[in-house]
Enzyme design. Sequence first.
Site, PDB file in Angstrom:
ATOM      1  N   ASP A   1       0.860  -1.195   0.000  1.00  0.00           N
ATOM      2  CA  ASP A   1       0.000   0.000   0.000  1.00  0.00           C
ATOM      3  C   ASP A   1       0.888   1.235   0.000  1.00  0.00           C
ATOM      4  O   ASP A   1       1.964   1.219   0.587  1.00  0.00           O
ATOM      5  CB  ASP A   1      -0.911   0.008   1.241  1.00  0.00           C
TER       6      ASP A   1
ATOM      7  N   SER B   1      -6.656   1.108  -5.261  1.00  0.00           N
ATOM      8  CA  SER B   1      -7.301   2.186  -6.018  1.00  0.00           C
ATOM      9  C   SER B   1      -8.121   3.045  -5.069  1.00  0.00           C
ATOM     10  O   SER B   1      -8.776   2.505  -4.170  1.00  0.00           O
ATOM     11  CB  SER B   1      -8.270   1.643  -7.083  1.00  0.00           C
TER      12      SER B   1
ATOM     13  N   TYR C   1     -12.510   6.690 -12.860  1.00  0.00           N
ATOM     14  CA  TYR C   1     -12.596   5.413 -12.131  1.00  0.00           C
ATOM     15  C   TYR C   1     -13.223   4.344 -13.025  1.00  0.00           C
ATOM     16  O   TYR C   1     -12.695   3.237 -13.166  1.00  0.00           O
ATOM     17  CB  TYR C   1     -13.438   5.626 -10.871  1.00  0.00           C
TER      18      TYR C   1
END
Length: 335
Positions: free
Chosen positions: A31, A75, A145
């Site tokens: 991450d 994301s 997105y």
Amino acid sequence: MRILITGGAGFLGSHLCERLIGQGHAVVCLDNFITGRPENIAHLMGHERFSFLKYNVCDYLHVDGPLDAVMHFASPASPQDYLEYPIATLKVGALGTHKALGLAKAKQSRFLLASTSEVYGDPLVNPQPESYWGNVNPISPRGVYDEAKRFAEAMTMAYHRYHGLDTRIVRIFNTYGSRMRPNDGRVVSNFIVQALQGKPLTVFGEGLQTRSFCYVDDLVSGIVALLMVESDKSVGQRTDRTEFLSKQTADRPESMHDPVNIGNPRELTVMDIASLVLSLTGSRSVIQHEPLPVDDPKVRRPDIRRAKALLGWEPRVPLEEGLKKTIEYFRKVLV
Ligand code: UDP
């Protein structure tokens, strides 16, 4: 299994890490903390089967040792977040997916893509089956997105068809539960935080648009079931060009490599969800209408027949029960 999870410190990623560790697997969590948070995985740090790398999945990806699966969950996923980070969202869906697929190919591991109900855009069909192609505006603010995830799906299917990679695609519908950020901007977290703080509940537009909300534990069960379901014979064979083109038939049977909707089909309006949060919190907050965001989908509800048939999965936690647990979580983090 030894499983890499990109975005493992995010809302869904951290629940997945926890579930897989609990089942005896080893997890490598990646991450870069754009929207993920160290506190989501703090309780897993130091566990012998858990390791963490602070890393941007769009950069060249090297991981030591064997991997049995790569799960690509990195994301921004809340509209507020992907509108704030439009380019990072496009990059992680496109470049990040490519890197994660490349790693899975190099390790000969399974690959699971976290896709989204946003691939259906503002749907003209309700509920949405996986066979629906969607109604997406590519140049809308939300397009960053939607199109990133549509590209990610296309790339995943190309790696499956061309390289014979063992891939899975989950289309995730609205999910709620612990570890959502209080300021995450999504409707359930916003309403609960506003209700607990006695502030007005911000209903966008008239609040007649619908969504269907799945409790995070149910969602994680569906995703793990999809990851674990056994592969068919289309795996492990690299196809040459002629064979690749001849395989592209429209009447191909459905398989675990095709996208699978995971979500709860109980559909509510945004006003319904506001009333439910007010009654479950006992809050006396008022409703305040605010402008509807551009291209906000008018309806959304998953058709989960494929998940039921393929995985024997369906959600179990009723909305009221899941909301009560989520309200308790926010009561604790807001003090
Ligand atoms: N919404 C709202 N008030 C808020 C946040 C969201 O009325 O404070 C609405 C939003 O316009 C959308 C729905 O709630 O119609 C769900 O929004 P969310 O951001 O949770 O995710 P989406 O389903 O749009 O991806």
